[in-house]
Enzyme design. Structure first.
Site, PDB file in Angstrom:
ATOM      1  N   ARG A 106       0.435  -1.571  -0.164  1.00 18.18           N
ATOM      2  CA  ARG A 106       0.069   0.821   0.084  1.00 18.18           C
ATOM      3  C   ARG A 106       0.882   1.361   0.254  1.00 18.18           C
ATOM      4  NH1 ARG A 106      -4.973   2.303   3.953  1.00 18.18           N
ATOM      5  NH2 ARG A 106      -6.143   0.573   2.152  1.00 18.18           N
ATOM      6  N   GLN A 136     -10.383  -3.111  -2.701  1.00 16.15           N
ATOM      7  CA  GLN A 136     -11.622  -2.909  -1.934  1.00 16.15           C
ATOM      8  C   GLN A 136     -12.816  -3.209  -2.865  1.00 16.15           C
ATOM      9  OE1 GLN A 136     -11.932  -0.168   0.456  1.00 16.15           O
ATOM     10  NE2 GLN A 136     -14.547  -0.837   0.086  1.00 16.15           N
ATOM     11  N   ASP A 229     -17.281   9.045  -1.398  1.00 13.68           N
ATOM     12  CA  ASP A 229     -15.669   8.400  -0.220  1.00 13.68           C
ATOM     13  C   ASP A 229     -15.442   9.300   0.057  1.00 13.68           C
ATOM     14  OD1 ASP A 229     -13.129   7.672   0.615  1.00 13.68           O
ATOM     15  OD2 ASP A 229     -12.049   6.891  -1.441  1.00 13.68           O
TER      16      ASP A 229
HETATM   17  N1   CP Z   1     -10.679   0.917   2.180  1.00 13.12           N
HETATM   18  C1   CP Z   1      -9.782   1.019   3.294  1.00 13.12           C
HETATM   19  O1   CP Z   1      -8.589   0.754   2.759  1.00 13.12           O
HETATM   20  O2   CP Z   1      -9.784   1.191   4.625  1.00 13.12           O
HETATM   21  P1   CP Z   1      -8.375   1.254   5.055  1.00 13.12           P
HETATM   22  O3   CP Z   1      -8.077   2.556   4.633  1.00 13.12           O
HETATM   23  O4   CP Z   1      -8.403   1.677   6.962  1.00 13.12           O
HETATM   24  O5   CP Z   1      -7.579   0.243   5.208  1.00 13.12           O
END
Ligand code: CP
Length: 334
Positions: A106, A136, A229
């Site tokens: 990430r 997601q 979002d």
């Molecule tokens: N939706 C999502 O990616 O949540 P986090 O940022 O908590 O991982």
């Protein structure tokens, strides 16, 4: 369907059949989890979790899913790893690929996760980049399929900033799965033109469609799924809030928007969400600009139409499906 050895970097790399397969494997794994059927078929394997940005759901989903599959995890946080600072992406990928059977990343640009995949020699999974958020999307598809019993033909409207990972990825996944995607937002926040064109070409083959509009009446009318979002993405400067509130406030998901949508419409949000003042940022921004809620009202967030916690739970089952299939695990039918 054999996905062993495949990376999971963006859904543009996957066929509709492969995406549906992953959703169905996830549904099966979810059922097994609920029944207490163990699926620790990847015992002895280990995975690395690189997080250059913060996370609650994605990290927990990878860790719990890995443990359920019998695997060990090593978490590399934004400051503890040398990646990109003292050691190149390519060198890091080659080192981790010698120790781990899979790597989650990430962080920032999609090019980084693509480079890790190029050098790692083991499956690499995108846990969110600036451009895409594919794990997601599988959770969103599973949630939609559980609720509506199908994906094809579902009308999904995304309100808010459609230029980043969530907006991009929803557009891609709708195109792939024969769904009807509408980005309803200020023109400044429309997704990248080249990606829109690519998705329109895909949708033309699958029976889906891609539509962009600034008009909330047009965008929300008849939607089965209403999504949004946060208005400021991770890594963007705090000074941007004033402009975002000015531009995106007309696209807040509230009772009026949900009333425009189909009678059976649901609300989805990848979370975290600013639906009240119970967060540091929500309180600070809300008080400074006189807003009780930001991208979604508390009324909608807490309503019976809201599937946000089912969606959050499904992160774990779908991430488990991605790791299981790409690492070649086989689960017995029960
Ligand atoms: N939706 C999502 O990616 O949540 P986090 O940022 O908590 O991982």
């Amino acid at each position: 369907m054999d996905l062993k050895g495949r990376h999971f970097l963006k859904l543009l790399d996957y066929t509709p059949e492969e995406i549906l397969y992953l959703v169905d494997v996830a549904a099966d794994l979810k059922e097994k989890k609920k029944k207490g059927v163990p699926v620790d078929v990847l015992r002895g394997k280990n995975i690395a979790l690189i997080f250059e940005k913060t996370s609650t759901r994605t990290r927990c989903a990878f860790e719990v899913a890995a443990h359920d599959l019998g695997m060990g995890t090593t978490y590399l946080d934004p400051v503890a790893s040398q990646i990109g600072k003292k050691e190149s992406i390519a060198d890091t990928a080659r080192v981790l690929g010698r120790m781990f059977e899979g790597i989650e990343y990430r962080g920032f640009g999609q090019d980084i996760v693509e480079e890790i995949a190029k050098y790692a020699g083991v499956p690499v999974w995108n846990g969110l980049t600036n451009e895409f958020h594919p794990t997601q999307m599988l959770a969103d598809l599973l949630t939609i399929k559980e609720h509506f019993g199908r994906l094809s033909g579902i009308r999904l409207t995304y309100l808010g900033d459609a230029r980043y990972n969530t907006g991009n990825s929803l557009m891609v996944v709708c195109a792939k799965m024969g769904m009807h995607f509408t980005a309803c937002t200020n023109r400044k926040y429309y997704p990248d033109e080249a990606l829109v064109k690519t998705c329109q070409e895909i949708a033309a083959k699958t029976g889906g469609s891609i539509h962009l509009t600034e008009d909330v009446n047009e965008g929300a009318s008849g939607a089965d799924v209403v999504c949004t979002d946060v208005w400021v993405s991770m890594g963007e400067p705090a000074e941007i809030w004033e402009e975002r509130l000015r531009d995106l406030s007309p696209y807040q998901v509230n009772a009026k928007v949900m009333a425009l949508a189909d009678k059976g419409a649901v609300f989805m949000h990848c979370l975290p969400a600013f639906h009240d003042h119970n967060t540091g940022i929500g309180k600070e921004i809300g008080e400074r600009y006189g807003m009780a809620e930001l991208e979604v009202t508390d009324e909608v967030f807490e309503s019976a139409q809201s599937l946000v916690f089912e969606e959050a739970e499904n992160r774990m089952h779908t991430i488990k499906a991605v790791m299981l299939t790409t690492l070649g695990g086989v689960v017995e039918d029960t």
